[in-house]
Design a protein around this motif. Structure first.
Motif, PDB file in Angstrom:
ATOM      1  N   ASN A  94       0.819  -1.198   0.000  1.00 36.57           N
ATOM      2  CA  ASN A  94       0.000   0.000   0.000  1.00 36.57           C
ATOM      3  C   ASN A  94       0.858   1.256   0.000  1.00 36.57           C
ATOM      4  OD1 ASN A  94      -2.402  -1.507   0.091  1.00 36.57           O
ATOM      5  ND2 ASN A  94      -2.286  -1.654   2.333  1.00 36.57           N
ATOM      6  N   LYS A  95       0.286   2.328  -0.489  1.00 34.40           N
ATOM      7  CA  LYS A  95       0.982   3.607  -0.506  1.00 34.40           C
ATOM      8  C   LYS A  95       1.280   4.060   0.925  1.00 34.40           C
ATOM      9  CE  LYS A  95       0.487   8.402  -2.052  1.00 34.40           C
ATOM     10  NZ  LYS A  95      -0.370   9.376  -2.755  1.00 34.40           N
ATOM     11  N   GLY A  96       2.517   4.453   1.166  1.00 34.47           N
ATOM     12  CA  GLY A  96       2.938   4.862   2.490  1.00 34.47           C
ATOM     13  C   GLY A  96       3.429   3.719   3.357  1.00 34.47           C
ATOM     14  N   GLY A  97       3.360   2.484   2.859  1.00 38.25           N
ATOM     15  CA  GLY A  97       3.833   1.346   3.637  1.00 38.25           C
ATOM     16  C   GLY A  97       5.348   1.261   3.654  1.00 38.25           C
ATOM     17  N   ASP A  98       5.878   0.664   4.693  1.00 38.14           N
ATOM     18  CA  ASP A  98       7.329   0.529   4.831  1.00 38.14           C
ATOM     19  C   ASP A  98       7.847  -0.528   3.862  1.00 38.14           C
ATOM     20  OD1 ASP A  98       7.178   2.388   6.800  1.00 38.14           O
ATOM     21  OD2 ASP A  98       7.303   0.970   8.464  1.00 38.14           O
ATOM     22  N   LEU A  99       8.897  -0.174   3.127  1.00 38.50           N
ATOM     23  CA  LEU A  99       9.544  -1.106   2.218  1.00 38.50           C
ATOM     24  C   LEU A  99      10.869  -1.604   2.773  1.00 38.50           C
ATOM     25  CD1 LEU A  99       8.959   0.704  -1.205  1.00 38.50           C
ATOM     26  CD2 LEU A  99       7.640  -1.172  -0.227  1.00 38.50           C
ATOM     27  N   LEU A 100      11.629  -0.680   3.344  1.00 38.18           N
ATOM     28  CA  LEU A 100      12.977  -1.027   3.788  1.00 38.18           C
ATOM     29  C   LEU A 100      13.422   0.003   4.818  1.00 38.18           C
ATOM     30  CD1 LEU A 100      15.821  -2.282   1.551  1.00 38.18           C
ATOM     31  CD2 LEU A 100      16.276  -0.314   2.989  1.00 38.18           C
ATOM     32  N   VAL A 101      14.163  -0.444   5.816  1.00 36.52           N
ATOM     33  CA  VAL A 101      14.669   0.429   6.868  1.00 36.52           C
ATOM     34  C   VAL A 101      16.185   0.301   6.916  1.00 36.52           C
ATOM     35  CG1 VAL A 101      14.649   0.997   9.327  1.00 36.52           C
ATOM     36  CG2 VAL A 101      12.539   0.260   8.201  1.00 36.52           C
ATOM     37  N   ILE A 102      16.866   1.447   6.893  1.00 35.85           N
ATOM     38  CA  ILE A 102      18.327   1.489   6.973  1.00 35.85           C
ATOM     39  C   ILE A 102      18.716   2.112   8.305  1.00 35.85           C
ATOM     40  CG2 ILE A 102      20.441   2.377   5.916  1.00 35.85           C
ATOM     41  CD1 ILE A 102      18.968   2.473   3.274  1.00 35.85           C
ATOM     42  N   ALA A 103      19.606   1.481   9.017  1.00 33.57           N
ATOM     43  CA  ALA A 103      20.083   1.987  10.305  1.00 33.57           C
ATOM     44  C   ALA A 103      21.480   2.564  10.133  1.00 33.57           C
ATOM     45  CB  ALA A 103      20.104   0.871  11.343  1.00 33.57           C
ATOM     46  N   ASP A 104      21.682   3.754  10.738  1.00 29.31           N
ATOM     47  CA  ASP A 104      22.993   4.407  10.712  1.00 29.31           C
ATOM     48  C   ASP A 104      23.364   4.754  12.151  1.00 29.31           C
ATOM     49  OD1 ASP A 104      25.288   5.785  10.253  1.00 29.31           O
ATOM     50  OD2 ASP A 104      24.425   7.300   8.929  1.00 29.31           O
ATOM     51  N   PRO A 105      24.193   3.946  12.821  1.00 26.47           N
ATOM     52  CA  PRO A 105      24.543   4.211  14.224  1.00 26.47           C
ATOM     53  C   PRO A 105      25.163   5.590  14.433  1.00 26.47           C
ATOM     54  CG  PRO A 105      25.252   2.012  13.555  1.00 26.47           C
ATOM     55  CD  PRO A 105      24.823   2.711  12.318  1.00 26.47           C
ATOM     56  N   GLU A 106      25.957   6.050  13.496  1.00 29.10           N
ATOM     57  CA  GLU A 106      26.576   7.362  13.637  1.00 29.10           C
ATOM     58  C   GLU A 106      25.532   8.462  13.647  1.00 29.10           C
ATOM     59  OE1 GLU A 106      29.831  10.200  11.281  1.00 29.10           O
ATOM     60  OE2 GLU A 106      29.505   8.124  10.664  1.00 29.10           O
ATOM     61  N   LEU A 107      24.536   8.359  12.767  1.00 30.41           N
ATOM     62  CA  LEU A 107      23.464   9.346  12.726  1.00 30.41           C
ATOM     63  C   LEU A 107      22.638   9.296  14.003  1.00 30.41           C
ATOM     64  CD1 LEU A 107      21.843  11.474  11.149  1.00 30.41           C
ATOM     65  CD2 LEU A 107      20.563   9.595  10.103  1.00 30.41           C
ATOM     66  N   ASP A 108      22.328   8.105  14.488  1.00 29.11           N
ATOM     67  CA  ASP A 108      21.565   7.978  15.731  1.00 29.11           C
ATOM     68  C   ASP A 108      22.319   8.584  16.912  1.00 29.11           C
ATOM     69  OD1 ASP A 108      19.702   6.651  14.222  1.00 29.11           O
ATOM     70  OD2 ASP A 108      20.395   4.644  14.798  1.00 29.11           O
ATOM     71  N   ALA A 109      23.630   8.406  16.947  1.00 28.78           N
ATOM     72  CA  ALA A 109      24.432   8.971  18.033  1.00 28.78           C
ATOM     73  C   ALA A 109      24.432  10.494  17.977  1.00 28.78           C
ATOM     74  CB  ALA A 109      25.861   8.434  17.956  1.00 28.78           C
ATOM     75  N   GLN A 110      24.494  11.057  16.794  1.00 32.24           N
ATOM     76  CA  GLN A 110      24.454  12.515  16.660  1.00 32.24           C
ATOM     77  C   GLN A 110      23.118  13.080  17.127  1.00 32.24           C
ATOM     78  OE1 GLN A 110      25.386  13.363  12.578  1.00 32.24           O
ATOM     79  NE2 GLN A 110      27.549  12.843  12.786  1.00 32.24           N
ATOM     80  N   VAL A 111      22.032  12.412  16.774  1.00 33.05           N
ATOM     81  CA  VAL A 111      20.705  12.871  17.212  1.00 33.05           C
ATOM     82  C   VAL A 111      20.599  12.804  18.731  1.00 33.05           C
ATOM     83  CG1 VAL A 111      18.240  12.333  17.145  1.00 33.05           C
ATOM     84  CG2 VAL A 111      19.584  12.268  15.041  1.00 33.05           C
ATOM     85  N   THR A 112      21.088  11.728  19.341  1.00 31.01           N
ATOM     86  CA  THR A 112      21.034  11.582  20.800  1.00 31.01           C
ATOM     87  C   THR A 112      21.851  12.666  21.495  1.00 31.01           C
ATOM     88  OG1 THR A 112      20.766   9.194  20.550  1.00 31.01           O
ATOM     89  CG2 THR A 112      21.442  10.007  22.705  1.00 31.01           C
ATOM     90  N   GLU A 113      23.040  12.956  20.998  1.00 35.40           N
ATOM     91  CA  GLU A 113      23.905  13.959  21.626  1.00 35.40           C
ATOM     92  C   GLU A 113      23.314  15.364  21.500  1.00 35.40           C
ATOM     93  OE1 GLU A 113      26.968  15.847  23.587  1.00 35.40           O
ATOM     94  OE2 GLU A 113      26.324  13.750  23.550  1.00 35.40           O
ATOM     95  N   LEU A 114      22.796  15.716  20.355  1.00 32.21           N
ATOM     96  CA  LEU A 114      22.195  17.044  20.187  1.00 32.21           C
ATOM     97  C   LEU A 114      20.953  17.192  21.051  1.00 32.21           C
ATOM     98  CD1 LEU A 114      22.546  17.772  16.364  1.00 32.21           C
ATOM     99  CD2 LEU A 114      23.780  18.821  18.240  1.00 32.21           C
ATOM    100  N   SER A 115      20.170  16.141  21.172  1.00 29.62           N
ATOM    101  CA  SER A 115      18.986  16.196  22.042  1.00 29.62           C
ATOM    102  C   SER A 115      19.404  16.423  23.491  1.00 29.62           C
ATOM    103  CB  SER A 115      18.175  14.910  21.913  1.00 29.62           C
ATOM    104  OG  SER A 115      17.743  14.705  20.576  1.00 29.62           O
TER     105      SER A 115
END
Length: 354
Positions: A94-115
């Motif tokens: 369906n439109k808007g359904g999840d097809l694939l998820v990519i994880a980037d630990p470096e990006l997640d760490a940057q978001v956590t630190e800025l928060s």
């Protein structure tokens, strides 16, 4: 005058020589004829082949084409690791359904630190400017009371002066005090305006507000990038092919999967614009597959004009030229499903009466 020669015995019996019979072998003209015809065929066959190739486009209405499901290629927005992939045999997505998820630990760490930094800055006790404003407002009230008392005192001294009781020097002192009180009131108002302006500037361009705004801007960008790591379906369709698997490391702009909105493949033919009368809805054609098999097809969708044909159909010296992009729906099931396979299409001839 006609001269007649007497026939010799050799003419009557060519296989007898001086009374001895000579056994001659049979004639071999058939072998020589066959070799001659074979040589003639080898000589003229290239000419016939080239003539057929040159004449074929004028005899038949031909067009190159490809078999395709018109898939949309989904690419990785950034580098990372594939965390989850929708199974290819799940059916419609369906439109808007999840097809694939990519994880980037470096990006997640940057978001956590800025928060964390943003929470720390917002949790600090900032200077309470309201207390300063309250003091300045009370100062104005005091100045207003002082002006009122000085005005009453001035009226009293003016009455005394009319009766000649108050000397001029005392009257001058009262006037000076009255003026000073009014100036103090105006100064208090100016100080209040200056403080309001200073606090406004501090709120907009201060070190802490600027730092907070920068952190918010950076965090918003990173969160937007983080949300883009989840590949969603832009339309309802099915997965044509998955090019990666869970746990695989992908780079930015790497192809991930193909999503198509068609239930089955179609043939896209690129017809010369001079055959405009052959693109009507319902026009039939024969598609010749690479293995020699022929499949019938029909035009069921509107035709569009394009200025570029697929690279697998164009030669090294072919420039950009206009062509009619004709979509043919297959009347049979294909024996294979390979995206972009080139085929040859022959359109059914339309007689002038049709």
């Amino acid at each position: 005058m006609k001269v007649n020669y007497q026939a010799t015995s050799k003419a009557e019996k060519p296989d007898v020589d001086n009374g001895v019979e000579v056994k001659y072998s049979g004639a071999k003209r058939a072998g020589f004829k066959f070799r001659w015809y074979l040589l003639l065929f080898l000589v003229i066959s290239p000419v016939l082949l080239v003539s057929w190739i040159l004449a074929k486009p004028y005899i038949f209405v031909l067009a190159p084409g490809i078999i395709t499901a018109e898939p949309l290629e989904m690419r990785a927005p950034s580098k990372g690791t594939v965390q989850s992939v929708v199974e290819q045999d799940t059916g419609a997505v369906n439109k808007g359904g999840d097809l694939l998820v990519i994880a980037d630990p470096e990006l997640d760490a940057q978001v956590t630190e800025l928060s964390r930094q943003l929470v720390e800055i917002e949790g600090r006790e900032s200077f309470d400017g309201e207390q300063v404003l309250q003091r300045l407002r009370r100062r104005i009230e005091v100045a207003q009371n002082g002006v009122k008392r000085q005005d009453d005192l001035l009226v009293t001294y003016q009455n005394f002066q009319k009766r000649g009781v108050v000397p001029t020097s005392d009257m001058a002192m009262v006037l000076q005090a009255n003026t000073a009180s009014k100036m103090a009131l105006e100064q208090a108002k100016v100080d209040l305006l200056h403080e309001l302006e200073r606090q406004h500037i501090q709120t907009i361009a201060g070190v802490i507000p600027q730092t907070r705004n920068q952190l918010r801007s950076q965090l918003a960008k990173l969160k937007s990038k983080q949300s883009g790591m989840k590949i969603i379906a832009p339309f309802t369709g099915r997965i044509e092919d998955t090019l990666v698997q869970v746990g695989e490391q992908v780079d930015e702009n790497q192809p991930l999967l193909w999503l198509t909105g068609r239930d089955k493949p179609v043939v896209l033919a690129y017809l010369d614009p001079k055959y405009l009368e052959y693109v009507d809805i319902g026009q039939l054609a024969t598609i010749k597959l690479p293995n020699g098999q022929n499949i019938r097809g029909k035009i069921e969708e509107p035709t569009e004009l394009v200025t570029k044909i697929p690279k697998q159909l164009s030669g090294p010296f072919d420039g950009e030229k206009a062509a009619l992009k004709v979509t043919l729906t297959l009347e049979e099931t294909l024996p294979f499903t390979v995206e972009g396979v080139p085929v040859e299409i022959s359109f059914d001839y339309k007689w002038p009466s049709q």
